[in-house]
Design a protein around this motif. Sequence first.
Motif, mmCIF file in Angstrom:
data_model
loop_
_atom_site.group_PDB
_atom_site.id
_atom_site.type_symbol
_atom_site.label_atom_id
_atom_site.label_comp_id
_atom_site.label_asym_id
_atom_site.label_seq_id
_atom_site.Cartn_x
_atom_site.Cartn_y
_atom_site.Cartn_z
ATOM 1 N N ILE A 22 87.026 70.459 117.015
ATOM 2 C CA ILE A 22 86.194 69.968 118.123
ATOM 3 C C ILE A 22 86.010 71.058 119.167
ATOM 4 O O ILE A 22 84.889 71.337 119.612
ATOM 5 N N PHE A 23 87.113 71.683 119.600
ATOM 6 C CA PHE A 23 87.013 72.760 120.579
ATOM 7 C C PHE A 23 86.015 73.819 120.113
ATOM 8 O O PHE A 23 85.123 74.227 120.874
ATOM 9 N N GLY A 34 86.747 75.190 129.128
ATOM 10 C CA GLY A 34 87.802 76.148 129.427
ATOM 11 C C GLY A 34 87.803 77.436 128.632
ATOM 12 O O GLY A 34 88.663 78.292 128.851
ATOM 13 N N TYR A 35 86.867 77.593 127.719
ATOM 14 C CA TYR A 35 86.808 78.817 126.912
ATOM 15 C C TYR A 35 85.402 79.407 126.995
ATOM 16 O O TYR A 35 84.418 78.676 126.926
ATOM 17 N N LEU A 36 85.329 80.725 127.107
ATOM 18 C CA LEU A 36 84.018 81.378 127.127
ATOM 19 C C LEU A 36 83.482 81.572 125.712
ATOM 20 O O LEU A 36 82.274 81.552 125.494
ATOM 21 N N LEU A 151 82.228 73.228 144.839
ATOM 22 C CA LEU A 151 82.360 74.650 145.140
ATOM 23 C C LEU A 151 81.148 75.343 144.534
ATOM 24 O O LEU A 151 81.024 75.443 143.303
ATOM 25 N N PRO A 152 80.239 75.822 145.371
ATOM 26 C CA PRO A 152 78.974 76.364 144.850
ATOM 27 C C PRO A 152 79.163 77.604 143.991
ATOM 28 O O PRO A 152 79.888 78.527 144.363
ATOM 29 N N ASN A 153 78.528 77.588 142.836
ATOM 30 C CA ASN A 153 78.454 78.764 141.965
ATOM 31 C C ASN A 153 79.808 79.418 141.709
ATOM 32 O O ASN A 153 79.934 80.646 141.698
ATOM 33 N N ALA A 154 80.830 78.603 141.460
ATOM 34 C CA ALA A 154 82.184 79.117 141.271
ATOM 35 C C ALA A 154 82.560 79.269 139.802
ATOM 36 O O ALA A 154 83.520 79.970 139.485
ATOM 37 N N ILE A 155 81.835 78.613 138.913
ATOM 38 C CA ILE A 155 82.152 78.692 137.490
ATOM 39 C C ILE A 155 81.351 79.826 136.873
ATOM 40 O O ILE A 155 80.130 79.858 136.958
ATOM 41 N N GLU A 156 82.057 80.746 136.258
ATOM 42 C CA GLU A 156 81.446 81.955 135.708
ATOM 43 C C GLU A 156 81.260 81.832 134.206
ATOM 44 O O GLU A 156 82.205 81.552 133.471
#
Length: 199
Positions: A22-23, A34-36, A151-156
Amino acid sequence: MSTELTWPDTPDEATRAAVHRIFHAVVALGGAVGYLNPPTREETDPWLEETLRDVREKDARLALAVVDGTVQGMGVWRRGPAPIFTHSAELGKIMAHPEARGLGLGRLVVTALIDSARAEGIETLTLGVRGNNHGAIELYESLGFREWGRLPNAIEVGTQRFDDVRMFVDLGKPAGVVLHGSAPGGPGWSPQRTPTGRT
């Protein structure tokens, strides 16, 4: 089609393989879990081991949605690590395998996790969701979650940035609990120095 939930507490090879499947599929399609990059077994197996250790210690629950004998969806809640937050838990890793999208597994898993957390005495259930995941936000809102911060634009994700949307649902408080909120007084209280907050 038959669908059921299972609640594992001990890792075995079948569970490790099912969770990794699934991941890997969800991340390959850009899922924010949680994974790129699609994770390997060397990444997901330790996550499962740690999660099920917490399950055995009554600090987490892992729900797996099984469709016609195949694990197609999952989700977990985990109790806060600090002693002052053991009445709170974080909901996470809510996902369905791409081939099982549209079966309502997200709603099934989240609803079951909410009920499980409440039964374990969790008072507040929180989660984080990527700001562009409007379908998930809509699902959580329909189940009683409300946004408490963003939190604006915090996830990369590479060169792209997305809001980190934080949500919560109140599962109820036991009798005798005093809701102090942000009122003056109580442990750790300090008075405001001046009306402007400056000395």
